[in-house]
Design an enzyme around this catalytic site. Sequence first.
Site, mmCIF file in Angstrom:
data_model
loop_
_atom_site.group_PDB
_atom_site.id
_atom_site.type_symbol
_atom_site.label_atom_id
_atom_site.label_comp_id
_atom_site.label_asym_id
_atom_site.label_seq_id
_atom_site.Cartn_x
_atom_site.Cartn_y
_atom_site.Cartn_z
ATOM 1 N N LEU A 98 1.158 -1.600 0.178
ATOM 2 C CA LEU A 98 0.003 0.031 0.109
ATOM 3 C C LEU A 98 1.100 1.654 0.213
ATOM 4 O O LEU A 98 0.562 1.804 -0.453
ATOM 5 C CB LEU A 98 -1.111 -0.344 0.990
ATOM 6 C CG LEU A 98 -2.261 -1.232 1.151
ATOM 7 C CD1 LEU A 98 -3.225 -1.244 2.174
ATOM 8 C CD2 LEU A 98 -2.942 -1.183 0.375
ATOM 9 N N ASN A 104 1.642 2.148 -3.457
ATOM 10 C CA ASN A 104 0.805 2.051 -4.662
ATOM 11 C C ASN A 104 0.615 3.500 -4.322
ATOM 12 O O ASN A 104 0.200 4.143 -5.299
ATOM 13 C CB ASN A 104 -0.112 1.576 -3.444
ATOM 14 C CG ASN A 104 -2.037 1.638 -5.103
ATOM 15 O OD1 ASN A 104 -1.433 1.562 -5.601
ATOM 16 N ND2 ASN A 104 -2.480 1.976 -4.154
ATOM 17 N N CYS A 115 3.189 -8.433 -22.187
ATOM 18 C CA CYS A 115 2.662 -6.732 -22.642
ATOM 19 C C CYS A 115 3.239 -6.209 -23.966
ATOM 20 O O CYS A 115 3.259 -5.336 -24.459
ATOM 21 C CB CYS A 115 3.662 -6.307 -21.378
ATOM 22 S SG CYS A 115 2.433 -5.951 -19.645
ATOM 23 N N ASP A 168 -6.933 -1.435 -17.544
ATOM 24 C CA ASP A 168 -7.967 -1.842 -18.066
ATOM 25 C C ASP A 168 -7.802 -0.717 -19.405
ATOM 26 O O ASP A 168 -8.574 0.289 -19.671
ATOM 27 C CB ASP A 168 -9.417 -1.685 -18.229
ATOM 28 C CG ASP A 168 -9.801 -3.048 -16.396
ATOM 29 O OD1 ASP A 168 -8.616 -3.710 -16.136
ATOM 30 O OD2 ASP A 168 -10.402 -2.306 -15.720
ATOM 31 N N GLY A 186 5.246 -0.185 -18.672
ATOM 32 C CA GLY A 186 5.308 -0.902 -17.830
ATOM 33 C C GLY A 186 5.680 -0.657 -16.171
ATOM 34 O O GLY A 186 4.761 -1.378 -15.564
#
Length: 461
Positions: free
Chosen positions: A48, A51, A151, A211, A305
Site C-alpha cells: 500500500l 501504491n 505486455c 483496463d 511497464g
Amino acid sequence: MASSTFGELGLSIIGLGAQYPPNDLKADEVAKLAAKFHPDSPAMQRVLSINRFTGIETRSSIGTSEHPLVNNPAPPSIAELHETFMSDGIPLAVEASRKALEEAHLDTSQITHVVATTCTDSANPGFDHYVAKELGLSSGVEKVLLHGIGCSGGLATLRTAANLALGHKFRGRPARILCVALEVSTTLVRSELESIDQTQETRIGTCLFSDCGSAVVLSNGVGEATVEPVYELLGWDHRTIPDTEKELGFDVDPLGWKVVLSQRVPKLTEQVLEPAFADLMAIVSPNLPETYREAPDFDWAMHPGGLTILTNAERTLKISGEHMRASYHRYMQHGNSSSATIFSVIDHLRGKEMDSYAPGGRGRDYVVGCAFGPGITVEMCMLKRNMGSRGLQTPPETDSEASRSEIGEEDARNLVNPSEGKQVPAVSAEDPPEEAPVTTAAPTRQEERFVEEALASVDLD
C-alpha cells in the site's frame, strides 16, 4: 542471397483507436479493499505504501472498489473473471476497433484478417471471435489469436499482421488487417491481495495494471487506398533473452492469473535495449535520412511497464523523458494496460498536445516502438510518421478521456517539469488515501529508499 534489410515494404497503419473504461481508480481504491478483507500486516503495508508512489495518478478500470465482483467473501474465480471480461471487456475492444476502422475509412467487408491478443482471459473460441461478430466482419475473415506474450502483445500482433500482409502482397492480394489488444486486469485485485496476505510477499501488480482495448488497421498497399497512412511500418526486431523464462511470467491460477517476477527483470530489459536498437537500425537505416542514426534522433513509443522501465531507457539510450512523452502521459493517466497500452501510446503520440512537449517543440518524423513481455521477449519496430494533417491531428478522445478533460483533470502541464528534470510527478504524499490502513504521515527518507528499492526490483514488462 537474401537481403538483410527490409527495403520498401509498402506497409502502413491507416487507422488507430483506443478505448478506456469510465472509472479512474486512485490509490485509495486498493487500500479500501485491503482494509475490508484482510488484516494489517507488514507485507500489506509495504504494498500500500508502494501504491502511493508509482507515479500513476489514476488507473482506468471497468469498476471501482464497490463493484460486486470484488466484494464477495472470497476472490472471484477464473470463471467469474471470464464472465466479466466478456461483458465489460469486449465492448472496449469493439469500440477501439470501430474508431480504427472509421479513421481508415474502411467498411467491415474490407477487413481481410484479425490478429488479436490478451493475457487476461483464456477461452475457446477466443475473444477475437466475439469482437469480429459484434463488428459484423465477414465469416471468411482470417483470424489469429496470440497468447502467452503479455505486455509485448500489441507489437507482436503488428509484427504478425505485417508478415501476413506481405504474404498477401506477394500473391498480389490486398490485406487490411485489424490488430486488436484487450486487457481487463483490475479484476485481479482481490486475488493479488489474497496472495499478499497469505505469502507476505511484496506483489505490486495490483498497483500498476489497468483496463483498455486498443486497435490499429494495417494495410499492405495493394488495391485502392482509402486514406493516407498515419504511420508507415518500416521494419521490426523480435528477440528472446536466453534463459529468462523463469524471470517474468503470468501464470494461470484458480483465482485468475499470478505475476511471476524476479528482481533481475529491470536490469535484463535495460541491457537488451541497445543491442536490439542497433540490430533494428542495421536493417532499416538504408531507408532513413542521415539525421536519424542515434537513439535521441527519434521519438520513442515505449511500453510503460513501470517507472523503472522508462527511466532505465532514458539512461541507457541517452534520451530524455520528452522523447517518451506519450508513454509517460499514458502511464500517469491510465496505468499499465499490458498489451493494449502500446497502441494507445502510438495513437497519443501524434496529438498536437504531445508535440508541444517534444524536444525542440516538434515531433520527430521517425518513431521507435518497444515493449517487453514474458520469455523475456523484446519487440521493437520502426515507424515513419505522416507529418501532414493525418499525422498531426488530435485523435478523437475516448468517452472516459472526454469526461476528464471537461473537468480539467487531464492537464498535460504536469507532464514535464523541466526545472527539476523530472518527467512524471509521483503521487503526492500530502494527499494520502483517507481510508488506507497505512500511515498518512509524509514518508521518511528510509521509507522513500524502501519504495525506490522495491519499485526497482518489481517493475514489470
